[in-house]
Design an enzyme around this catalytic site. Structure first.
Site, PDB file in Angstrom:
ATOM      1  N   CYS A  45      75.448  61.033  31.789  1.00 34.29           N
ATOM      2  CA  CYS A  45      74.011  60.817  31.991  1.00 34.29           C
ATOM      3  C   CYS A  45      73.737  59.490  32.681  1.00 34.29           C
ATOM      4  CB  CYS A  45      73.273  60.876  30.655  1.00 34.29           C
ATOM      5  SG  CYS A  45      73.358  62.487  29.843  1.00 34.29           S
ATOM      6  N   ASP A 139      50.642  73.818  39.774  1.00 28.82           N
ATOM      7  CA  ASP A 139      49.891  74.716  38.891  1.00 28.82           C
ATOM      8  C   ASP A 139      50.364  74.613  37.450  1.00 28.82           C
ATOM      9  OD1 ASP A 139      52.377  75.898  39.141  1.00 28.82           O
ATOM     10  OD2 ASP A 139      51.645  77.829  39.890  1.00 28.82           O
TER      11      ASP A 139
END
Length: 218
Positions: A45, A139
């Protein structure tokens, strides 16, 4: 059942390294990428967060906001950012969500609803399913979900490629073929009749009636 493509991305409030946000409000009229991590100070990570910092301008050029998440507190994220900058040569300037209470991880189906306790007592392996990439449209609907194992670094160049496809196909009645990249030929969408296709694209190449190939619309 977990989250699915075209489902509305769950809204939430959370603390981040850049202050408290409401997710949908933070997205605004942009596209967004939410990518998650099982714990701070994990090696794979660390490389991912650093690479995202380096290529953030590519996302911004496409009108895409980046936000990370890790199952630790935001104070830990700030200390981790020092390590990321030192080892990867770039410091994250995008927000990283603190999810020490597991709220967002559970809301997005990355951890079981029964998860509880002290995040500091959990190992990365306990949170190994918190390795997702969500691409979310203006959206507020989910356009892409990727899930990676802890041992495999994510390919964020591929995420950029998919965003190019998503944005192109949102604005034109086309689909992109295997391994498509910006500038390659595209496929006329199956929902478009030949009559409409002629109005939109003029002529096309069709090795099969259902496989109608045209240059990428500009």
């Amino acid at each position: 059942m977990g989250l699915q493509i075209n489902q509305e991305a769950p809204d939430f409030e959370a603390d981040t390294t850049q202050g408290r946000i409401r997710f949908h409000e933070w997205i605004g009229d942009s596209w967004a990428v939410l990518f998650s991590h099982p714990k701070d100070f994990t090696p794979v990570c660390t490389t991912e967060l650093g690479y995202m910092a380096k290529i953030q301008p590519e996302f911004e050029r496409r009108g895409v906001k980046i936000i990370g998440l890790s199952v630790d507190a935001t104070e830990d994220h700030e200390r981790w950012a020092d390590d990321i900058e030192e080892t990867q040569g770039a410091r994250p300037t995008y927000p990283i969500i603190g999810d020490a209470d597991f709220t967002v991880s559970k809301l997005y189906g990355m951890l079981p609803a029964s998860t509880s306790g002290d995040a500091k007592e959990r190992t990365p392996a306990d949170n190994q399913t918190v390795r997702n990439v969500f691409v979310i449209g203006p959206d507020k609907k989910i356009k892409l979900i990727l899930v990676y194992p802890m041992t495999t670094g994510r390919n964020f160049d591929e995420v950029l490629r998919v965003i190019d496809s998503l944005q192109l196909t949102a604005n034109h009645k086309v689909a992109t073929p295997v391994n498509w990249k910006q500038g390659d030929d595209v496929i006329i969408a199956g929902s478009v009749s030949d009559e409409e296709a002629e109005q939109l694209f003029g002529t096309w190449r069709a090795p099969k009636p259902y496989l109608r190939i045209v240059p990428q619309p500009s």
